[in-house]
Design a protein around this motif. Structure first.
Motif, short mmCIF file in Angstrom:
data_model
loop_
_atom_site.label_atom_id
_atom_site.label_comp_id
_atom_site.label_asym_id
_atom_site.label_seq_id
_atom_site.Cartn_x
_atom_site.Cartn_y
_atom_site.Cartn_z
N LYS A 12 0.82 -1.22 0.00
CA LYS A 12 0.00 0.00 0.00
C LYS A 12 0.86 1.27 0.00
O LYS A 12 0.64 2.20 0.77
CB LYS A 12 -0.96 0.00 1.19
N HIS A 13 1.84 1.32 -0.89
CA HIS A 13 2.79 2.44 -0.89
C HIS A 13 2.18 3.79 -1.26
O HIS A 13 2.68 4.82 -0.80
CB HIS A 13 3.97 2.12 -1.80
N ALA A 14 1.14 3.82 -2.08
CA ALA A 14 0.53 5.12 -2.42
C ALA A 14 -0.09 5.76 -1.17
O ALA A 14 0.12 6.94 -0.90
CB ALA A 14 -0.50 4.96 -3.52
N THR A 15 -0.83 4.97 -0.41
CA THR A 15 -1.42 5.48 0.83
C THR A 15 -0.33 5.82 1.85
O THR A 15 -0.42 6.84 2.54
CB THR A 15 -2.40 4.46 1.42
N ALA A 16 0.71 5.01 1.92
CA ALA A 16 1.82 5.30 2.83
C ALA A 16 2.48 6.63 2.47
O ALA A 16 2.87 7.40 3.36
CB ALA A 16 2.85 4.16 2.79
N HIS A 17 2.60 6.90 1.17
CA HIS A 17 3.17 8.18 0.72
C HIS A 17 2.31 9.34 1.21
O HIS A 17 2.83 10.34 1.71
CB HIS A 17 3.27 8.18 -0.81
N TRP A 18 0.99 9.21 1.11
CA TRP A 18 0.09 10.26 1.59
C TRP A 18 0.30 10.48 3.08
O TRP A 18 0.42 11.62 3.54
CB TRP A 18 -1.36 9.91 1.28
N HIS A 19 0.34 9.41 3.85
CA HIS A 19 0.53 9.55 5.30
C HIS A 19 1.89 10.16 5.64
O HIS A 19 2.00 10.95 6.58
CB HIS A 19 0.38 8.20 6.00
N ALA A 20 2.91 9.82 4.87
CA ALA A 20 4.27 10.30 5.16
C ALA A 20 4.49 11.76 4.79
O ALA A 20 5.15 12.49 5.53
CB ALA A 20 5.29 9.42 4.43
#
Length: 97
Positions: A52-60
């Motif tokens: 889930k790297h796209a969502t992780a990018h948003w959170h980061a």
């Protein structure tokens, strides 16, 4: 849930960071579908993917708007507003891979 995206002011003319999920490519993992961050060009994998790297990018980093990076798809998603939408006049995602 919002009825329109209030974060379009963060959309930029971006260059995709990779032809696949840049984080999965780095670690040798696999992805299901790709999302393109419309603020910085980060290409990450979708929530159906193990990482889930796209969502992780948003959170980061807080970049809320992505679009599908799948060939021929033209839908967008705003994480902050939890809203899917299309942008009139936006070209479909380019072929990659």
């Amino acid at each position: 849930m919002a009825t329109s995206c209030s974060h379009l002011d963060q959309v930029r003319d971006v260059i995709p960071s990779a032809d696949g999920c840049e984080d999965c490519l780095r670690t040798g993992d696999r992805w299901v579908h790709l999302r393109l961050c419309m603020t910085c060009g980060h290409v990450g994998c979708c929530d159906s993917s193990p990482n889930k790297h796209a969502t992780a990018h948003w959170h980061a980093v807080g970049h809320p708007v992505v679009r599908s990076f799948e060939p021929g798809e033209d839908w967008w998603w705003c994480y902050a507003d939890e809203l899917g939408f299309e942008v009139p006049g936006a070209a479909p995602s380019p072929s990659h891979g």
